[in-house]
Design a protein around this motif. Structure first.
Motif, PDB file in Angstrom:
ATOM      1  N   ASN A   1      95.133 -31.366  39.445  1.00  0.00           N
ATOM      2  CA  ASN A   1      95.199 -29.904  39.513  1.00  0.00           C
ATOM      3  C   ASN A   1      95.296 -29.298  38.120  1.00  0.00           C
ATOM      4  O   ASN A   1      94.654 -28.298  37.814  1.00  0.00           O
ATOM      5  N   MET A   2      96.124 -29.899  37.278  1.00  0.00           N
ATOM      6  CA  MET A   2      96.284 -29.386  35.928  1.00  0.00           C
ATOM      7  C   MET A   2      94.974 -29.504  35.149  1.00  0.00           C
ATOM      8  O   MET A   2      94.584 -28.587  34.435  1.00  0.00           O
TER       9      MET A   2
ATOM     10  N   ASP B   1      91.976 -29.478  36.413  1.00  0.00           N
ATOM     11  CA  ASP B   1      91.084 -28.446  36.944  1.00  0.00           C
ATOM     12  C   ASP B   1      91.396 -27.078  36.341  1.00  0.00           C
ATOM     13  O   ASP B   1      90.494 -26.348  35.938  1.00  0.00           O
ATOM     14  N   TYR B   2      92.673 -26.728  36.308  1.00  0.00           N
ATOM     15  CA  TYR B   2      93.067 -25.444  35.716  1.00  0.00           C
ATOM     16  C   TYR B   2      92.721 -25.387  34.230  1.00  0.00           C
ATOM     17  O   TYR B   2      92.270 -24.369  33.724  1.00  0.00           O
TER      18      TYR B   2
ATOM     19  N   THR C   1      88.973 -24.730  33.979  1.00  0.00           N
ATOM     20  CA  THR C   1      88.438 -23.481  34.532  1.00  0.00           C
ATOM     21  C   THR C   1      89.214 -22.227  34.148  1.00  0.00           C
ATOM     22  O   THR C   1      88.659 -21.132  34.209  1.00  0.00           O
ATOM     23  N   LYS C   2      90.481 -22.362  33.784  1.00  0.00           N
ATOM     24  CA  LYS C   2      91.306 -21.181  33.508  1.00  0.00           C
ATOM     25  C   LYS C   2      92.160 -21.365  32.254  1.00  0.00           C
ATOM     26  O   LYS C   2      93.310 -20.944  32.205  1.00  0.00           O
ATOM     27  N   ARG C   3      91.593 -21.969  31.230  1.00  0.00           N
ATOM     28  CA  ARG C   3      92.350 -22.295  30.019  1.00  0.00           C
ATOM     29  C   ARG C   3      92.945 -21.058  29.353  1.00  0.00           C
ATOM     30  O   ARG C   3      94.102 -21.053  28.961  1.00  0.00           O
TER      31      ARG C   3
ATOM     32  N   GLN D   1      93.723 -18.153  30.654  1.00  0.00           N
ATOM     33  CA  GLN D   1      94.812 -17.620  31.480  1.00  0.00           C
ATOM     34  C   GLN D   1      96.059 -18.483  31.365  1.00  0.00           C
ATOM     35  O   GLN D   1      97.174 -17.964  31.310  1.00  0.00           O
ATOM     36  N   LEU D   2      95.887 -19.802  31.327  1.00  0.00           N
ATOM     37  CA  LEU D   2      97.032 -20.691  31.165  1.00  0.00           C
ATOM     38  C   LEU D   2      97.722 -20.457  29.833  1.00  0.00           C
ATOM     39  O   LEU D   2      98.951 -20.385  29.764  1.00  0.00           O
TER      40      LEU D   2
ATOM     41  N   TRP E   1     103.896 -25.969  34.872  1.00  0.00           N
ATOM     42  CA  TRP E   1     102.568 -25.587  35.348  1.00  0.00           C
ATOM     43  C   TRP E   1     102.624 -24.858  36.673  1.00  0.00           C
ATOM     44  O   TRP E   1     101.851 -23.953  36.907  1.00  0.00           O
TER      45      TRP E   1
ATOM     46  N   ILE F   1     100.839 -21.480  36.906  1.00  0.00           N
ATOM     47  CA  ILE F   1      99.785 -21.283  37.912  1.00  0.00           C
ATOM     48  C   ILE F   1     100.103 -20.083  38.771  1.00  0.00           C
ATOM     49  O   ILE F   1      99.214 -19.284  39.102  1.00  0.00           O
TER      50      ILE F   1
ATOM     51  N   THR G   1      99.124 -17.103  36.701  1.00  0.00           N
ATOM     52  CA  THR G   1      97.687 -16.904  36.606  1.00  0.00           C
ATOM     53  C   THR G   1      97.125 -16.397  37.923  1.00  0.00           C
ATOM     54  O   THR G   1      96.153 -15.647  37.945  1.00  0.00           O
TER      55      THR G   1
END
Length: 126
Positions: free
Chosen positions: A86-87, A89-90, A93-95, A97-98, A116, A120, A123
């Motif tokens: 999951n991490m 993937d994030y 795709t959402k670096r 925002q993280l 996280w 998450i 985000t």
């Protein structure tokens, strides 16, 4: 048959790309002081992503430290933990925002993967 499906381990990060895998308590905060690698170890995480020691003080997703992707790739390979995937993937795709959520995170709930779930959640609100 003494090898477990999901072994307990600790991961000592020495520098980008260089990690030492040890037994669960091999790199705990108390024993680390007498370890010959003590001066080289930058941070230590266990198999669940708990950060046991951190010298980097890094809160960047694109820099070596407990929030960098390398540790989670190793965790995924070593134990096939769903949260590591999951991490990853994030991160892919959402670096941005993280990183933005991490900048406002005070680490009271912990460092590394522990945070996280809070990041998450942040985000998801954005």
């Amino acid at each position: 048959n003494l090898i477990r499906q999901n072994p307990l381990y600790s991961l000592a990060a020495l520098r980008p790309g260089v990690y030492v895998i040890g037994m669960k308590d091999q790199f705990n905060i108390h024993d680390l002081k007498s370890n010959p690698l003590v001066d080289k170890v930058q941070y230590v995480a266990d198999e669940m992503g708990f950060i046991l020691f951190d010298r980097t003080k890094s809160k960047k997703v694109d820099a070596f430290g407990p929030y960098f992707i390398e540790q989670y790739i190793l965790m995924e390979l070593l134990s096939k933990q769903e949260y590591a995937q999951n991490m990853i993937d994030y991160f892919c795709t959402k670096r941005a925002q993280l990183q933005q959520a991490l900048e406002g995170y005070d680490e009271q709930q912990g460092q590394g993967f522990l945070c996280w779930r809070f990041l998450i959640n942040e985000t998801a609100k954005a």
